[in-house]
Design a protein around this motif. Structure first.
Motif, mmCIF file in Angstrom:
data_model
loop_
_atom_site.group_PDB
_atom_site.id
_atom_site.type_symbol
_atom_site.label_atom_id
_atom_site.label_comp_id
_atom_site.label_asym_id
_atom_site.label_seq_id
_atom_site.Cartn_x
_atom_site.Cartn_y
_atom_site.Cartn_z
ATOM 1 N N ASN A 244 0.691 -1.014 -0.029
ATOM 2 C CA ASN A 244 -0.092 0.085 0.068
ATOM 3 C C ASN A 244 0.809 1.111 -0.105
ATOM 4 O O ASN A 244 1.811 1.680 0.892
ATOM 5 C CB ASN A 244 -1.004 -0.022 1.252
ATOM 6 C CG ASN A 244 -2.127 1.059 1.163
ATOM 7 O OD1 ASN A 244 -1.554 2.329 0.864
ATOM 8 N ND2 ASN A 244 -3.162 0.941 1.631
ATOM 9 N N PRO A 245 0.658 1.901 -1.049
ATOM 10 C CA PRO A 245 1.440 3.249 -0.974
ATOM 11 C C PRO A 245 1.116 4.504 -0.043
ATOM 12 O O PRO A 245 2.034 5.039 0.237
ATOM 13 C CB PRO A 245 1.284 3.675 -2.556
ATOM 14 C CG PRO A 245 0.003 3.232 -2.796
ATOM 15 C CD PRO A 245 -0.251 1.944 -2.126
ATOM 16 N N TYR A 246 0.080 4.143 0.635
ATOM 17 C CA TYR A 246 -0.243 5.272 1.749
ATOM 18 C C TYR A 246 -0.535 4.242 3.066
ATOM 19 O O TYR A 246 -1.718 4.104 3.217
ATOM 20 C CB TYR A 246 -1.769 5.857 1.473
ATOM 21 C CG TYR A 246 -1.213 6.867 0.133
ATOM 22 C CD1 TYR A 246 -0.419 8.041 0.038
ATOM 23 C CD2 TYR A 246 -1.831 6.205 -1.146
ATOM 24 C CE1 TYR A 246 -0.144 8.820 -1.290
ATOM 25 C CE2 TYR A 246 -1.377 6.968 -2.356
ATOM 26 C CZ TYR A 246 -0.683 8.171 -2.489
ATOM 27 O OH TYR A 246 -0.510 8.874 -3.719
ATOM 28 N N PRO A 247 0.499 4.227 3.646
ATOM 29 C CA PRO A 247 0.516 3.512 4.781
ATOM 30 C C PRO A 247 -0.549 3.763 5.871
ATOM 31 O O PRO A 247 -1.285 2.857 6.413
ATOM 32 C CB PRO A 247 1.932 3.392 5.265
ATOM 33 C CG PRO A 247 2.610 4.533 4.797
ATOM 34 C CD PRO A 247 1.909 4.679 3.375
ATOM 35 N N ALA A 248 -0.616 5.275 6.070
ATOM 36 C CA ALA A 248 -1.513 5.667 6.918
ATOM 37 C C ALA A 248 -2.968 5.239 6.617
ATOM 38 O O ALA A 248 -3.828 4.930 7.343
ATOM 39 C CB ALA A 248 -1.466 6.953 7.424
ATOM 40 N N ARG A 249 -3.399 5.174 5.455
ATOM 41 C CA ARG A 249 -4.471 4.922 5.146
ATOM 42 C C ARG A 249 -4.965 3.541 5.247
ATOM 43 O O ARG A 249 -6.323 3.268 5.603
ATOM 44 C CB ARG A 249 -4.972 5.220 3.502
ATOM 45 C CG ARG A 249 -4.957 6.593 3.238
ATOM 46 C CD ARG A 249 -5.286 7.047 1.758
ATOM 47 N NE ARG A 249 -4.752 8.354 1.134
ATOM 48 C CZ ARG A 249 -4.822 8.854 0.005
ATOM 49 N NH1 ARG A 249 -5.140 8.100 -0.956
ATOM 50 N NH2 ARG A 249 -4.364 10.236 -0.289
#
Length: 470
Positions: A244-249
């Motif tokens: 996932n390129p957006y870890p927080a999401r």
DNA sequence: CTATGGCACGGATT
DNA sequence: AATCCGTGCCATAG
């Protein structure tokens, strides 16, 4: 005018030239790192807060009136430097509306969650450091500040910072506290065992052909890495499904990794071209993004302090001062070059910008260089590794402005699209010849390949060769 | 026999 | 000086 600039620069040396050159080559994001580390190591340098133009509300990086407003809104491009740093820009522009139900998650939760996991591995004195880092992440989980900057802010050593960063990146939402989607993906990849062949290839693809990956140019990747296209697709799928390129999401469940492979979000432009808001037919605005918000200067206080420097320090300080002055000068020169470059480019290729690929005019870097009176290699460096966001939302390499064959390729696409009977390369060549475009049959074949168009034989019925487009 | 793609060469570009 | 690009020639797939 060059003389004037050179005169004002005391240590006019090859070092100066060398540094200007190397800075010119750097894309914004990397330049940002350079600046931050320079800032962290050189006390004579100072980052001054940005100013905001009162009328148009754009941020300015240097003194004087806002170039966007001061200019009478006439025809021709408006080129100016914007201190919006480029890492933000791609989000504000383009179609990245992302109706993503981004619940404004309290970042404290995420930070607490991570801190909890790290408790065991973290030495007590590093705890505040970790907390500081976590607090400074943006909503996607990316690092906002340069490590060197963090080190300075928290009175830690750089190695401490990198160590903690590494720990955080391995914690539960893996890839947290990295500098961007690519680094996040790589960090996640490192946690996976290497037994899967996809992991190995995925790592190479991320490292070497990241922007191509974002644009799903699988053929090109396969070419560059000399790997079978099938393997490339497989690895790309692997990345999409497992990382996932957006870890927080991802952490907030709702993430569902939405469109994990939106081509545009991977790549931050260094320059943005948009239509002028007060749409005077085709008027465009060109923004050359600054690598950091605010602007750099030699700290006047430091200069003052030089006066009463003790002898033991004065030499060292003088060196810092020179370094800082040099650095600032180089950055100014870089800005100046970029601005002039874009001014000419925007004027010259206005039709390409507003009307599409077909209208790209052949233009060489050498010609442009003589036009603005710099060496051609300067232009080469200025163009290299930069990307530009066009008004239609596409983000393309700046080098595309010098693509000799783009307009012809575009025409070929149209011809193939329009003709009922599959035309052979020879016939396409003949068609183009009639339009006054002379290209050899062999060249048509190459252009076809570049555009992912199948040979006539294979696109018999319906050519569904829907390669990466949009 | 025709349409293509591979290889490689020379000239332009960087 | 190194690299890129358009092109010609030739083998080969259809």
């Amino acid at each position: 005018m060059l003389q004037i600039q050179n005169q004002s620069l005391r240590p006019l040396t090859t070092a100066h030239l060398a540094q200007t050159m190397s800075l010119l080559t750097l894309p914004n994001l990397e330049l940002r790192d350079r600046i931050m580390s320079e800032l962290a190591t050189n006390p004579a340098l100072e980052l001054v807060e940005e100013r905001i133009c009162p009328t148009c509300r754009r941020r300015l990086i240097s003194g004087g009136p806002c170039p966007a407003c001061a200019r009478p809104e006439g025809e021709g491009p408006i080129v100016f430097l914007s201190s919006r740093d480029s890492s933000r820009s791609s989000r504000q522009t383009g179609q990245e509306e992302s109706p993503l139900d981004r619940e404004p998650v309290a970042p404290e939760n995420l930070a607490a969650h991570v801190l909890e996991q790290l408790a065991a591995d973290l030495s007590p004195e590093d705890r505040p450091l970790a907390a500081y880092i976590l607090a400074g992440l943006d909503e996607d989980g990316f690092l906002q500040d340069h490590p060197a900057y963090i080190a300075r802010a928290t009175h830690s050593t750089l190695s401490q910072v990198t160590e903690v960063l590494d720990l955080i990146a391995r914690a539960d939402p893996p890839g947290l506290a990295t500098t961007g989607p690519r680094e996040a993906l790589l960090a996640q990849l490192n946690l996976l065992g290497a037994e899967n062949p996809n992991v190995l290839l995925a790592r190479r693809m991320l490292a070497e052909t990241f922007s191509e990956l974002g644009r799903r140019e699988f053929e090109r990747i396969s070419e560059r890495l000399s790997i079978r296209v099938e393997s490339v697709r497989q690895a790309a799928g692997f990345i999409r499904d497992n990382l996932n390129p957006y870890p927080a999401r991802a952490f907030w469940g709702s993430g569902r990794q939405a469109q994990a492979s939106d081509p545009n979000v991977y790549h931050n432009p260094d320059i943005q071209i948009s239509f002028s808001p007060s749409a005077t037919q085709g008027a465009i605005v060109v923004e050359v993004f600054a690598p950091v918000s605010g602007w750099l200067r030699v700290n006047p206080l430091f200069r003052q302090a030089m006066a009463q420097a003790t002898e033991e320090h004065s030499a060292e300080w003088a060196q810092d001062l020179d370094r800082a002055a040099l650095f600032v000068k180089c950055l100014q020169q870089r800005n100046n070059t970029m601005r002039r470059l874009m001014e000419i480019l925007a004027t010259n290729q206005h039709d390409f910008i507003t009307r599409g690929d077909r209208h790209l005019q052949p233009l060489t870097r050498a010609r442009l260089a003589t036009q603005i009176g710099v060496h051609e290699s300067t232009i080469s460096r200025a163009v290299a590794h930069k990307s530009v966001a066009l008004p239609d939302g596409r983000i393309v390499p700046l080098a595309r402005f010098f693509d000799r064959s783009l307009s012809v390729r575009d025409r070929i696409k149209e011809i193939v699209h329009g003709e009922p009977r599959p035309l052979t390369d020879d016939e396409i060549a003949a068609t183009l010849e009639r339009e006054g475009i002379h290209v050899a049959r062999r060249t048509i074949a190459k252009y076809r390949a570049m555009e992912g168009i199948l040979p006539a034989r294979l696109r018999h019925r319906k050519q569904a060769g829907a390669a990466a487009r949009a």
